[in-house]
Scaffold this motif. Structure first.
Motif, PDB file in Angstrom:
ATOM      1  N   ALA A   1       0.825  -1.236  -0.068  1.00  0.00           N
ATOM      2  CA  ALA A   1      -0.063  -0.110  -0.031  1.00  0.00           C
ATOM      3  C   ALA A   1       0.872   1.325   0.216  1.00  0.00           C
ATOM      4  CB  ALA A   1      -0.838  -0.027   1.004  1.00  0.00           C
ATOM      5  N   GLY A   2       0.517   2.233  -0.648  1.00  0.00           N
ATOM      6  CA  GLY A   2       1.222   3.535  -0.891  1.00  0.00           C
ATOM      7  C   GLY A   2       2.335   3.531  -1.951  1.00  0.00           C
ATOM      8  N   THR A   3       2.733   2.557  -2.580  1.00  0.00           N
ATOM      9  CA  THR A   3       3.729   2.766  -3.479  1.00  0.00           C
ATOM     10  C   THR A   3       3.100   2.961  -4.866  1.00  0.00           C
ATOM     11  OG1 THR A   3       4.675   0.637  -2.461  1.00  0.00           O
ATOM     12  CG2 THR A   3       5.460   1.324  -4.804  1.00  0.00           C
ATOM     13  N   VAL A   4       3.961   3.883  -5.302  1.00  0.00           N
ATOM     14  CA  VAL A   4       3.749   4.554  -6.875  1.00  0.00           C
ATOM     15  C   VAL A   4       4.625   3.880  -7.786  1.00  0.00           C
ATOM     16  CG1 VAL A   4       3.710   6.813  -8.207  1.00  0.00           C
ATOM     17  CG2 VAL A   4       2.867   6.577  -5.802  1.00  0.00           C
ATOM     18  N   TYR A   5       4.195   3.265  -8.622  1.00  0.00           N
ATOM     19  CA  TYR A   5       5.023   2.736  -9.795  1.00  0.00           C
ATOM     20  C   TYR A   5       4.702   3.432 -11.024  1.00  0.00           C
ATOM     21  CZ  TYR A   5       5.009  -1.593  -6.773  1.00  0.00           C
ATOM     22  OH  TYR A   5       5.269  -2.450  -5.899  1.00  0.00           O
ATOM     23  N   CYS A   6       5.926   3.923 -11.776  1.00  0.00           N
ATOM     24  CA  CYS A   6       5.797   4.719 -12.858  1.00  0.00           C
ATOM     25  C   CYS A   6       6.241   4.017 -14.156  1.00  0.00           C
ATOM     26  CB  CYS A   6       6.785   5.991 -12.716  1.00  0.00           C
ATOM     27  SG  CYS A   6       6.595   6.942 -11.195  1.00  0.00           S
ATOM     28  N   LEU A   7       5.492   3.914 -15.012  1.00  0.00           N
ATOM     29  CA  LEU A   7       5.768   3.186 -16.111  1.00  0.00           C
ATOM     30  C   LEU A   7       5.873   4.116 -17.565  1.00  0.00           C
ATOM     31  CD1 LEU A   7       3.021   0.451 -16.115  1.00  0.00           C
ATOM     32  CD2 LEU A   7       5.438  -0.032 -16.473  1.00  0.00           C
ATOM     33  N   ASP A   8       7.046   3.688 -18.096  1.00  0.00           N
ATOM     34  CA  ASP A   8       7.499   4.510 -19.124  1.00  0.00           C
ATOM     35  C   ASP A   8       7.990   3.746 -20.224  1.00  0.00           C
ATOM     36  OD1 ASP A   8       6.976   7.654 -18.458  1.00  0.00           O
ATOM     37  OD2 ASP A   8       8.012   6.679 -16.796  1.00  0.00           O
ATOM     38  N   GLY A   9       7.993   4.281 -21.446  1.00  0.00           N
ATOM     39  CA  GLY A   9       8.337   3.259 -22.815  1.00  0.00           C
ATOM     40  C   GLY A   9       7.318   3.927 -23.826  1.00  0.00           C
ATOM     41  N   ASP A  10       7.915   3.325 -24.993  1.00  0.00           N
ATOM     42  CA  ASP A  10       7.093   4.071 -26.383  1.00  0.00           C
ATOM     43  C   ASP A  10       5.757   3.433 -26.451  1.00  0.00           C
ATOM     44  OD1 ASP A  10       9.061   5.601 -26.992  1.00  0.00           O
ATOM     45  OD2 ASP A  10      10.142   4.271 -28.579  1.00  0.00           O
TER      46      ASP A  10
ATOM     47  N   PHE B   1      -2.070   9.073  -4.873  1.00  0.00           N
ATOM     48  CA  PHE B   1      -0.217   8.901  -4.634  1.00  0.00           C
ATOM     49  C   PHE B   1      -0.129   8.623  -3.193  1.00  0.00           C
ATOM     50  CE2 PHE B   1       1.722  11.207  -8.259  1.00  0.00           C
ATOM     51  CZ  PHE B   1       0.808  10.700  -9.322  1.00  0.00           C
ATOM     52  N   TYR B   2      -1.052   9.228  -2.309  1.00  0.00           N
ATOM     53  CA  TYR B   2      -0.753   9.068  -0.973  1.00  0.00           C
ATOM     54  C   TYR B   2      -1.590   8.516  -0.257  1.00  0.00           C
ATOM     55  CZ  TYR B   2       2.994  12.325  -2.546  1.00  0.00           C
ATOM     56  OH  TYR B   2       4.041  13.149  -3.274  1.00  0.00           O
ATOM     57  N   GLY B   3      -2.230   7.461  -0.975  1.00  0.00           N
ATOM     58  CA  GLY B   3      -3.378   6.692  -0.339  1.00  0.00           C
ATOM     59  C   GLY B   3      -3.277   5.258  -0.032  1.00  0.00           C
ATOM     60  N   GLU B   4      -4.230   4.564   0.381  1.00  0.00           N
ATOM     61  CA  GLU B   4      -4.238   3.333   0.761  1.00  0.00           C
ATOM     62  C   GLU B   4      -3.884   2.151  -0.144  1.00  0.00           C
ATOM     63  OE1 GLU B   4      -4.264   2.427   4.033  1.00  0.00           O
ATOM     64  OE2 GLU B   4      -4.119   4.491   4.153  1.00  0.00           O
ATOM     65  N   GLY B   5      -4.161   2.706  -1.375  1.00  0.00           N
ATOM     66  CA  GLY B   5      -3.756   1.663  -2.535  1.00  0.00           C
ATOM     67  C   GLY B   5      -2.549   1.804  -3.369  1.00  0.00           C
ATOM     68  N   VAL B   6      -2.434   1.302  -4.346  1.00  0.00           N
ATOM     69  CA  VAL B   6      -1.253   1.188  -5.173  1.00  0.00           C
ATOM     70  C   VAL B   6      -1.445   1.869  -6.510  1.00  0.00           C
ATOM     71  CG1 VAL B   6       0.415  -0.358  -6.390  1.00  0.00           C
ATOM     72  CG2 VAL B   6      -0.631  -1.059  -4.373  1.00  0.00           C
ATOM     73  N   CYS B   7      -0.424   2.728  -6.997  1.00  0.00           N
ATOM     74  CA  CYS B   7      -0.744   3.744  -8.084  1.00  0.00           C
ATOM     75  C   CYS B   7       0.143   3.049  -9.370  1.00  0.00           C
ATOM     76  CB  CYS B   7      -0.229   4.980  -8.033  1.00  0.00           C
ATOM     77  SG  CYS B   7      -1.429   6.083  -7.065  1.00  0.00           S
TER      78      CYS B   7
END
Ligand code: ADP
Ligand code: MG
Length: 151
Positions: free
Chosen positions: A27-36, A99-105
């Protein structure tokens, strides 16, 4: 800062990698995904959702920036900011609550909103390599280390 490099040779392998991360997500983790476009961000996200126990279909929301999935082990907030015009649109959504909540972004095209990403976010970059075949992908996962940022 630690970076792990994975290689996949089929979409199913990218899905499986996403699923493993989804199983481990906290919980609380933010995953950033990039790529074409077509790199495999959504395939990865679909695996990630499966890892959280989400059964409904996940795809890239074309006209909405945020899709919320509540049926898994943790809420999944799936952002696709490809069509965002201005970061202010994130304020309108009330992104901080997610972003700063109980779930996963999980944020596809996160580089477009770089200025508001939390420094502790996990960055995942998917790249092709034309020399290694059409279905080859290199997936680099970079986690911010505890305390130090390699600036
Ligand atoms: P994005 O969200 O990054 O624009 P998608 O996940 O929607 O990309 O699409 C990726 C496309 O690439 C899919 O059609 C998928 O089948 C294909 N593909 C081929 N090889 C791979 C691989 N190794 N990993 C992920 N997707 C792959
Ligand atoms: Mg996508």
């Amino acid at each position: 800062m630690s970076t792990k490099i994975y290689e996949t040779f089929r979409p199913e392998e990218t899905f499986a990698l996403g699923r493993t991360l989804g199983e481990q997500a906290q919980a609380g983790t933010v995953y950033c995904l990039d790529g074409d476009l077509g790199a495999g961000k959504t395939v990865f996200t679909q695996g990630f959702a499966a890892g959280l126990g989400i059964k409904e279909p996940v795809n890239s929301p074309t006209f909405t920036i945020l899709q919320v999935y509540d049926e898994g082990r943790l809420p999944l907030y799936h952002f696709d900011v490809y069509r965002i015009g201005d970061v202010e649109e994130m304020d309108e959504i009330g992104y901080e609550e997610y972003f700063y909540g109980e779930g996963v972004c999980l944020i596809e095209w996160s580089a477009l909103i770089a200025e508001i990403l939390p420094p502790e976010a996990v960055h995942i970059r998917i790249d092709r390599d034309p020399h290694k075949g059409y279905d080859y992908r290199q997936i680099a996962i970079e986690e911010a280390g505890s305390g130090e940022r390699g600036e």
